[in-house]
Every structure is written in C-alpha cells, then in structure tokens.
Design a protein around this motif. Sequence first.
Motif, PDB file in Angstrom:
ATOM      1  N   UNK A 100       0.710  -1.046   0.327  1.00 26.28           N
ATOM      2  CA  UNK A 100      -0.111  -0.006   0.103  1.00 26.28           C
ATOM      3  C   UNK A 100       0.859   1.014  -0.286  1.00 26.28           C
ATOM      4  N   UNK A 101       1.202   1.810  -1.164  1.00 28.08           N
ATOM      5  CA  UNK A 101       2.380   2.958  -1.145  1.00 28.08           C
ATOM      6  C   UNK A 101       1.212   3.741  -1.248  1.00 28.08           C
ATOM      7  N   UNK A 102       0.296   4.275  -1.542  1.00 24.21           N
ATOM      8  CA  UNK A 102      -0.896   5.321  -1.788  1.00 24.21           C
ATOM      9  C   UNK A 102      -1.633   5.589  -0.773  1.00 24.21           C
ATOM     10  N   UNK A 103      -1.752   4.405   0.535  1.00 30.29           N
ATOM     11  CA  UNK A 103      -2.794   4.588   1.368  1.00 30.29           C
ATOM     12  C   UNK A 103      -4.271   4.262   0.987  1.00 30.29           C
ATOM     13  N   UNK A 104      -4.025   4.290  -0.528  1.00 28.76           N
ATOM     14  CA  UNK A 104      -5.831   3.751  -0.768  1.00 28.76           C
ATOM     15  C   UNK A 104      -6.012   3.080   0.057  1.00 28.76           C
ATOM     16  N   UNK A 105      -5.240   1.854  -0.171  1.00 29.63           N
ATOM     17  CA  UNK A 105      -5.597   0.421   0.130  1.00 29.63           C
ATOM     18  C   UNK A 105      -6.080   0.035   1.522  1.00 29.63           C
ATOM     19  N   UNK A 106      -5.082   1.236   2.819  1.00 33.73           N
ATOM     20  CA  UNK A 106      -6.198   1.329   3.744  1.00 33.73           C
ATOM     21  C   UNK A 106      -7.488   1.942   3.774  1.00 33.73           C
ATOM     22  N   UNK A 107      -7.588   3.270   3.632  1.00 32.53           N
ATOM     23  CA  UNK A 107      -9.030   3.098   3.426  1.00 32.53           C
ATOM     24  C   UNK A 107      -9.911   2.331   2.307  1.00 32.53           C
ATOM     25  N   UNK A 108      -9.823   1.465   1.573  1.00 35.56           N
ATOM     26  CA  UNK A 108     -10.704   0.777   1.246  1.00 35.56           C
ATOM     27  C   UNK A 108     -11.436  -0.472   2.073  1.00 35.56           C
ATOM     28  N   UNK A 109      -9.769  -0.658   2.828  1.00 34.12           N
ATOM     29  CA  UNK A 109      -9.912  -1.619   4.217  1.00 34.12           C
ATOM     30  C   UNK A 109     -11.210  -1.549   4.846  1.00 34.12           C
ATOM     31  N   UNK A 110     -10.841   0.032   5.594  1.00 33.07           N
ATOM     32  CA  UNK A 110     -11.390   0.441   6.482  1.00 33.07           C
ATOM     33  C   UNK A 110     -13.085   0.759   6.321  1.00 33.07           C
ATOM     34  N   UNK A 111     -13.379   1.191   5.249  1.00 33.82           N
ATOM     35  CA  UNK A 111     -14.332   0.624   4.471  1.00 33.82           C
ATOM     36  C   UNK A 111     -15.521  -0.726   4.658  1.00 33.82           C
ATOM     37  N   UNK A 167     -17.950   8.185   6.086  1.00 37.63           N
ATOM     38  CA  UNK A 167     -17.662   9.588   6.316  1.00 37.63           C
ATOM     39  C   UNK A 167     -16.406   9.859   6.489  1.00 37.63           C
ATOM     40  N   UNK A 168     -14.996   8.978   6.273  1.00 33.63           N
ATOM     41  CA  UNK A 168     -12.922   9.316   6.053  1.00 33.63           C
ATOM     42  C   UNK A 168     -13.044   9.838   5.437  1.00 33.63           C
ATOM     43  N   UNK A 169     -13.874   9.425   4.180  1.00 36.13           N
ATOM     44  CA  UNK A 169     -13.282   9.353   3.071  1.00 36.13           C
ATOM     45  C   UNK A 169     -13.684  11.223   2.120  1.00 36.13           C
ATOM     46  N   UNK A 170     -14.583  11.629   3.303  1.00 37.74           N
ATOM     47  CA  UNK A 170     -15.109  13.090   2.811  1.00 37.74           C
ATOM     48  C   UNK A 170     -14.432  13.696   3.748  1.00 37.74           C
ATOM     49  N   UNK A 171     -13.771  13.287   4.876  1.00 34.11           N
ATOM     50  CA  UNK A 171     -13.226  14.090   5.769  1.00 34.11           C
ATOM     51  C   UNK A 171     -12.989  14.260   7.110  1.00 34.11           C
ATOM     52  N   UNK A 189      -6.871   6.483  18.457  1.00 31.59           N
ATOM     53  CA  UNK A 189      -5.770   7.681  19.364  1.00 31.59           C
ATOM     54  C   UNK A 189      -5.981   8.874  18.866  1.00 31.59           C
ATOM     55  N   UNK A 190      -5.194   9.875  19.252  1.00 26.52           N
ATOM     56  CA  UNK A 190      -5.373  11.139  19.096  1.00 26.52           C
ATOM     57  C   UNK A 190      -5.113  11.276  17.576  1.00 26.52           C
ATOM     58  N   UNK A 191      -6.613  12.176  16.765  1.00 32.48           N
ATOM     59  CA  UNK A 191      -6.088  12.482  15.562  1.00 32.48           C
ATOM     60  C   UNK A 191      -6.050  13.732  15.034  1.00 32.48           C
ATOM     61  N   UNK A 192      -5.467  13.853  13.642  1.00 37.10           N
ATOM     62  CA  UNK A 192      -5.831  14.937  13.069  1.00 37.10           C
ATOM     63  C   UNK A 192      -7.130  15.471  12.203  1.00 37.10           C
ATOM     64  N   UNK A 193      -7.509  14.705  12.100  1.00 40.79           N
ATOM     65  CA  UNK A 193      -8.408  14.321  11.260  1.00 40.79           C
ATOM     66  C   UNK A 193     -10.611  14.790  11.967  1.00 40.79           C
ATOM     67  N   UNK A 194     -10.332  15.762  11.653  1.00 50.15           N
ATOM     68  CA  UNK A 194     -11.917  16.530  12.275  1.00 50.15           C
ATOM     69  C   UNK A 194     -13.158  15.717  12.398  1.00 50.15           C
ATOM     70  N   UNK A 195     -13.657  15.445  13.259  1.00 50.47           N
ATOM     71  CA  UNK A 195     -14.680  14.516  13.540  1.00 50.47           C
ATOM     72  C   UNK A 195     -14.781  13.198  14.284  1.00 50.47           C
ATOM     73  N   UNK A 196     -12.984  12.503  14.441  1.00 52.77           N
ATOM     74  CA  UNK A 196     -12.820  11.192  14.846  1.00 52.77           C
ATOM     75  C   UNK A 196     -13.207  11.113  15.773  1.00 52.77           C
ATOM     76  N   UNK A 197     -13.409  11.156  16.713  1.00 52.74           N
ATOM     77  CA  UNK A 197     -14.138  11.138  17.813  1.00 52.74           C
ATOM     78  C   UNK A 197     -15.697  11.195  17.924  1.00 52.74           C
TER      79      UNK A 197
END
Length: 376
Positions: A100-111, A167-171, A189-197
Amino acid sequence: MTAKATGCTNASIQVCENKTNAGGNVSVGFPISMMVTGVVGNSLALILVYISYRKKENRRKKSFLLFIGSLALTDLFGQLLTSPVVISVYLADLNWCAIDTTGKLCKYFGVCMTTFGLCSLFLASAMALERAMAITNPHWYSNHMKTSMTKLTLAAIWCLGFLFSLLPIAGIGEYTNQWPGTWCFISTGKSEAPGNVFFAITFAVLGIFSLLVTLSCNVMTIRGLIIRCKTKTGASQSSKQWERLTTETVIQLLGIMCVLIICWSPLLLLLLRMIYSQVSSQECKSTNTTSISIQSKVSNLDCDFFLTAIRLASLNQILDPWVYLLLREILLRKFCIMANAVSNCSVEDQKGSQTALDALNKQNQHGNNICKATSN
C-alpha cells in the motif's frame, strides 16, 4: 521520500518497523482458514436459501428467506473483499507499506470493515424485529409485511452502512493501520482528522444499539412462542408439531444471541474504552521502548485483546449462516429426534420394569396363597 509521498502515515511506518516483533504472534493460516470456512458456509447458505425461496409461496417465509440470504451475501462479500488483503500482508512479512504505497488500500479496507460490520449487525436486528412482529402481532404482520417492503429495508440497510463508512473519505474521521499491521480500521487514538471521535463513537454506539435491539426482539419472540405453545397443549399431531417447532426456534434464537454477544460485545466495548482513553493499537509493540514497564504491559495486553476482539467479530461472518440456517436444518432436527428417542426409550424401559415388577409381585402373591392353602 517522505511518508506523505509514499502514502504511509507515521502510524503506518511504526507498524511497518515493528513487523518483526508482531510476527511471532500471528500466522497466515488463520486468515486463510477463516476465509475458506466463511466462503463455504455462506455459499452453502445462499444455495439453500435460493432453493427454498423458489419453492415457498408463503409471503412470510419469503421475507424471512430474503433476510437470511442478504445476511449470507453480506458476510460472503465481507470475506472475499478483505481476506485476500490480509493474506497478502502476511505474505509480505507484515509490511503493509509494501503493498500500500499510496495509502488508498487502507481506506478501502476500513470502508469494507465498517460497511460489512454495520450491515451484518443491522440485518440481524431487522431479522429479530421481523420475527418478533410475526409472533407477537401476526395480524398486523400479515397485512403490512410484504416482500417489497423487505427489499426496501434491505436496500436501506446496505445504503446506510455504506454511506456511513464513507465519512472518513469525505473528511470526517480516519482509517488507520492497526496492529500487527495486517488490517485497517477506525482510529481510536489522537488524530488530526476532524470528527474522528464522533465517527468512532457513532460506530460503537450503533453497533451496541443493534445488539440490544436484536437481543430484546429475540427475548420477545421466545416469550411469545412459549405462551402460544402453552395454549396449544394437547395430544393432537398439530400440538406436537407446534411444540417441536417451538423448541427448535427457541434453541436457534438462544444460539443467535450467544454468538452475537460473544463475537461483537468485546470489540464494541473495547472501542469505547480506547476512544475514552485515546489509546490506539498503533502504539503496540513499539521498538522505541527500551524497558518494559507496567504501563507497557497493560498496553500490550489491551492490544492483544483488541486483536482477539476483531477476530471474534470476523468470526461472526463465519458463524452467521450456521446459527441462522444450516444449524437448524442439519443439527437441530437430529437433536430433537435423538431427544425424543431417548425419552421414548426411557418411558418404555420404565414401563417394562414396572410390568416385570408387577409380574413378580403377582407370582409372590400366588406362592403365598399356595403356602397358606397347603398349611391349612
């Protein structure tokens, strides 16, 4: 090349660096065996549902079969879309960044994890609610519960689960690589992404709410079945058949509740705890730790339990077709037949023993009468 350019976050790099430490505790045989058993079980369930659906003319039975088939289809796709990724990471020596050199696979797996996890829980709740209405309010159910409504409910469940996972894809929220580096899921954990909690808590609350709805509706169904069974007591064939079906259904519902609680409760409750403590499994097995303190032991223990919890949730996809369909068709009938045979044998033995005892008493009484006549 920076981490941002390669698509790997700092947490992903930490997991990639720690692959050697985690590798001793995991094996590629586990995801392979889970995928094979899940695909076989859900495929078999889909075949049985398809055959039964074509034969059934009763609208109530068709609605139930649609729910069962949708759950099996959801679990099957969940296995097919996530297990190959996990197996690939194992074969890459637990190096997620290698595939996963682009990080997109992690998002796909999470979705995928979020979608199929929520949809499985929602479908279980919908089926429990459908059974409860059919038993406790059969007249309303017959007039309002149509096959078209069932299909709309299924479509709504799939759409809501998929839209929420985006929702994480939308930010809003974030998917991160989890220890031991073989899968991605909601960041706790602690994250800079808005609305993560908000995103993480909403997932856990929705899951717990679905569990409570399923358990409550199943308890109502069991209560309704027992009440109706008591009103049909008698020696007629229909009463015996109703009693047998009630026993099978109650056993099946108890099995469903046990499987759901065991498979999903640890993950959902642990998610809430980790969100409250702002702890993430990304912090497990850090190579930067030079001494093992009490805090690190507790953290590692939580991480081991978190990995076990996600495996239990994945195991639910394998057990679903068995507790909802295959177990009832194959095992419960044999169990009831065997129980009836044992009961009948016990009754016959008791009757035989009582007959032999009566014969012996008559023989003794006859002997005593002879003795008295002789003495006279």
